[in-house]
Design a protein around this motif. Structure first.
Motif, PDB file in Angstrom:
ATOM      1  N   PRO A 303      23.724   7.707   4.314  1.00 53.23           N
ATOM      2  CA  PRO A 303      25.028   7.710   3.338  1.00 53.23           C
ATOM      3  C   PRO A 303      25.288   6.232   3.245  1.00 53.23           C
ATOM      4  O   PRO A 303      25.403   5.722   2.478  1.00 53.23           O
ATOM      5  CB  PRO A 303      26.083   8.263   5.157  1.00 53.23           C
ATOM      6  N   GLU A 304      24.792   5.707   3.590  1.00 52.86           N
ATOM      7  CA  GLU A 304      25.122   4.303   3.428  1.00 52.86           C
ATOM      8  C   GLU A 304      23.408   3.909   2.308  1.00 52.86           C
ATOM      9  O   GLU A 304      23.730   2.670   1.126  1.00 52.86           O
ATOM     10  CB  GLU A 304      23.662   3.111   4.853  1.00 52.86           C
ATOM     11  N   GLN A 305      22.676   4.455   2.039  1.00 48.73           N
ATOM     12  CA  GLN A 305      21.513   4.399   0.885  1.00 48.73           C
ATOM     13  C   GLN A 305      22.475   5.403  -0.248  1.00 48.73           C
ATOM     14  O   GLN A 305      22.205   4.451  -1.429  1.00 48.73           O
ATOM     15  CB  GLN A 305      20.912   5.086   1.192  1.00 48.73           C
ATOM     16  N   THR A 306      23.411   5.822   0.269  1.00 44.75           N
ATOM     17  CA  THR A 306      24.748   6.502  -0.604  1.00 44.75           C
ATOM     18  C   THR A 306      25.041   5.150  -1.773  1.00 44.75           C
ATOM     19  O   THR A 306      25.369   5.097  -2.711  1.00 44.75           O
ATOM     20  CB  THR A 306      24.832   7.302  -0.172  1.00 44.75           C
ATOM     21  N   VAL A 307      25.346   4.177  -0.767  1.00 43.07           N
ATOM     22  CA  VAL A 307      26.432   3.164  -1.045  1.00 43.07           C
ATOM     23  C   VAL A 307      25.891   2.638  -2.029  1.00 43.07           C
ATOM     24  O   VAL A 307      26.139   2.049  -3.015  1.00 43.07           O
ATOM     25  CB  VAL A 307      27.105   2.452   0.425  1.00 43.07           C
ATOM     26  N   LEU A 317      33.958   3.437  -9.428  1.00 36.22           N
ATOM     27  CA  LEU A 317      33.980   4.958  -8.685  1.00 36.22           C
ATOM     28  C   LEU A 317      33.507   5.860  -8.213  1.00 36.22           C
ATOM     29  O   LEU A 317      32.250   6.314  -8.724  1.00 36.22           O
ATOM     30  CB  LEU A 317      35.524   5.750  -9.042  1.00 36.22           C
ATOM     31  N   MET A 318      32.878   5.987  -6.915  1.00 35.41           N
ATOM     32  CA  MET A 318      32.479   6.623  -5.527  1.00 35.41           C
ATOM     33  C   MET A 318      32.857   8.075  -5.124  1.00 35.41           C
ATOM     34  O   MET A 318      33.753   7.855  -4.667  1.00 35.41           O
ATOM     35  CB  MET A 318      31.465   6.016  -5.326  1.00 35.41           C
ATOM     36  N   MET A 319      31.940   9.286  -5.542  1.00 29.27           N
ATOM     37  CA  MET A 319      32.299  10.346  -5.087  1.00 29.27           C
ATOM     38  C   MET A 319      31.311  11.281  -3.915  1.00 29.27           C
ATOM     39  O   MET A 319      29.697  10.962  -4.376  1.00 29.27           O
ATOM     40  CB  MET A 319      32.798  11.367  -5.820  1.00 29.27           C
ATOM     41  N   THR A 341      32.187   6.705   4.262  1.00 29.74           N
ATOM     42  CA  THR A 341      33.600   5.905   3.906  1.00 29.74           C
ATOM     43  C   THR A 341      33.695   4.133   4.687  1.00 29.74           C
ATOM     44  O   THR A 341      33.326   3.444   4.400  1.00 29.74           O
ATOM     45  CB  THR A 341      34.279   6.559   4.713  1.00 29.74           C
ATOM     46  N   LYS A 342      33.247   3.947   5.840  1.00 28.70           N
ATOM     47  CA  LYS A 342      32.550   3.093   6.329  1.00 28.70           C
ATOM     48  C   LYS A 342      31.990   1.615   5.900  1.00 28.70           C
ATOM     49  O   LYS A 342      31.823   0.696   5.693  1.00 28.70           O
ATOM     50  CB  LYS A 342      31.981   3.683   7.858  1.00 28.70           C
ATOM     51  N   ALA A 343      30.829   2.433   5.399  1.00 27.94           N
ATOM     52  CA  ALA A 343      30.222   1.815   4.213  1.00 27.94           C
ATOM     53  C   ALA A 343      30.740   1.356   2.946  1.00 27.94           C
ATOM     54  O   ALA A 343      30.386  -0.304   2.630  1.00 27.94           O
ATOM     55  CB  ALA A 343      28.263   2.174   4.712  1.00 27.94           C
ATOM     56  N   ALA A 344      31.148   2.510   2.414  1.00 28.16           N
ATOM     57  CA  ALA A 344      31.892   1.602   1.382  1.00 28.16           C
ATOM     58  C   ALA A 344      32.918   0.970   1.788  1.00 28.16           C
ATOM     59  O   ALA A 344      33.085  -0.266   0.850  1.00 28.16           O
ATOM     60  CB  ALA A 344      32.530   3.230   0.741  1.00 28.16           C
ATOM     61  N   MET A 351      35.973   3.916  -3.744  1.00 32.15           N
ATOM     62  CA  MET A 351      35.335   5.546  -3.567  1.00 32.15           C
ATOM     63  C   MET A 351      36.341   6.780  -3.520  1.00 32.15           C
ATOM     64  O   MET A 351      38.016   6.266  -3.360  1.00 32.15           O
ATOM     65  CB  MET A 351      35.272   6.046  -1.890  1.00 32.15           C
ATOM     66  N   THR A 352      36.165   8.010  -4.240  1.00 27.18           N
ATOM     67  CA  THR A 352      37.392   8.729  -3.688  1.00 27.18           C
ATOM     68  C   THR A 352      36.593  10.645  -2.782  1.00 27.18           C
ATOM     69  O   THR A 352      36.062  10.607  -3.139  1.00 27.18           O
ATOM     70  CB  THR A 352      37.654   9.619  -5.378  1.00 27.18           C
ATOM     71  N   THR A 353      37.805  10.675  -2.594  1.00 29.20           N
ATOM     72  CA  THR A 353      37.707  12.080  -1.766  1.00 29.20           C
ATOM     73  C   THR A 353      38.389  12.983  -1.505  1.00 29.20           C
ATOM     74  O   THR A 353      39.653  13.217  -1.617  1.00 29.20           O
ATOM     75  CB  THR A 353      37.484  11.779   0.086  1.00 29.20           C
ATOM     76  N   PRO A 354      38.462  14.005  -2.863  1.00 29.15           N
ATOM     77  CA  PRO A 354      39.215  14.721  -3.287  1.00 29.15           C
ATOM     78  C   PRO A 354      38.838  16.104  -2.449  1.00 29.15           C
ATOM     79  O   PRO A 354      38.265  16.160  -1.735  1.00 29.15           O
ATOM     80  CB  PRO A 354      38.765  15.358  -4.580  1.00 29.15           C
TER      81      PRO A 354
END
Length: 373
Positions: A303-307, A317-319, A341-344, A351-354
């Protein structure tokens, strides 16, 4: 003949019988896809990323987890209980009424998540489906393999309207689903896929003239929308002997106003920076965040690499995607979204979380609920 020799021969015969039966099953079962031949194979062989009969990653990538790694994985999967690996409640799914899709959006970019890595994108008056794995199991066998958390989709496949184009990142079962493609083939105008993947589609009844296969950095255009197959750090294969024999890719989608990046499956690599330089900034990045493990960290991002990938791509904007539908790794089902979420937040990233089925409307509607809690 001694009893020991009889037992040995019997065991070898059974192994041979199982092997022949397995190969025959795969040859006769269409869900495994098809091998590239003829002009398709020649096009693959001409790729600078193809040699020794397979495609290769853009950077050196060791996917061999070793004997100790296999032992650790088997022990974890069968003997170590993973807490909260699947939800014990029915996840919220926003239903899409068929009449809502009768007229395609042409004044805004609308992105609707179907869970995992599947999206319906309405862009410049066209409907796109990206990695539409809409089946019940991420498996070639209907009664075995990872099962979708929720049985219901936002809208049944049969109720979907005409789709202008489908984009496929690679041929793994959680991204390219035989049953979904069979149902979508007749209502889809064109398919854009990575090199070699078209062989699977043709076996499943998609006409060759409806398939465009792209190498990394190749571009295609449909009604003013540009599609670019960009590099990813992953692999491919649907059987025992076809590993890395078709290409895998991420996708850049460029409309009149908005730019979208879709990662497919990938490990982190410096190629994100190159993509960001060539095609960024992106109005939204749909980035893999799930099904990871330290044992295979080179082919699935943490997840941290995703950011960091979002930052490299110059995203606005990131999803996070590749979670919320299947349990394909050994982490809890909420670990990806909690960590990202924490890393972002630490990086000040929007970030968006639909919810599954809930739409993002770029510039107008950015869902941010913590629906997984």
């Amino acid at each position: 003949m001694t009893l020991k020799r009889i037992i040995s021969y019997t065991f070898l015969f059974l192994l041979l019988l199982i092997g022949v039966a397995g190969c025959s099953f795969m040859q006769l079962s269409p869900q495994f896809g098809a091998e590239a031949k003829g002009k398709r194979l020649q096009a693959m062989q001409a790729s600078p990323h193809y040699h020794d009969g397979v495609f290769h990653n853009p950077v050196e990538t060791n996917m061999d987890i070793g004997f100790k790694g296999y032992v650790k994985m088997i022990r974890s999967r069968f003997f170590d209980e993973v807490e909260n690996q699947e939800p014990d409640w029915y996840l919220p799914v926003d239903k899409i009424a068929p009449e809502r899709l009768e007229k395609v959006q042409d004044t805004a970019t609308v992105i609707t998540w179907f869970g995992h890595s599947a999206f319906l994108i309405e862009l410049d008056g066209k409907r796109l489906l990206v990695d539409p794995m809409l089946g019940e199991r991420a498996s070639p066998i209907s009664f075995m393999g990872p099962k979708r958390f929720n049985e219901e989709l936002p809208i049944p496949i049969e109720d979907l309207p005409y789709i202008d184009a489908i984009l496929i990142s690679h041929d793994h079962y959680d991204h390219l689903d035989y049953g979904s493609i069979k149902q979508l083939a007749d209502k889809t105008g064109h398919f854009y896929v990575a090199l070699g993947v078209g062989a699977h589609l043709e076996r499943w009844g998609v006409p060759a003239e409806k398939i465009t296969e792209l190498d990394w950095w190749d571009e295609a255009e449909m009604a003013g929308i540009k599609f670019v197959a960009t590099p990813a750090r992953h692999f491919s294969g649907r059987g025992f002997s076809d590993r890395m024999k078709t290409l895998w890719a991420s996708w850049v989608i460029v409309g009149k106003e908005d730019r979208i990046f879709f990662s497919g499956d990938t490990g982190y690599f410096d190629g994100f920076k190159e993509i960001g330089e060539k095609y960024g900034p992106f109005d939204i990045t749909l980035l893999e965040c799930g099904q990871y493990n330290e044992l295979w960290s080179s082919i699935h991002m943490m997840p941290e690499q995703t950011v960091q990938a979002h930052l490299d791509l110059k995203g606005k904007l990131m999803m996070p995607i590749h979670w919320g539908a299947f349990a394909l790794a050994l982490h809890s089902w909420t670990d990806p979204i909690e960590r990202v979420t924490k890393a972002a937040k630490s990086q000040g990233i929007m970030m968006t979380t639909p919810r599954i089925g809930q739409s993002i409307i770029l510039g107008r509607q950015t869902p941010r609920s913590k629906w997984w809690e």
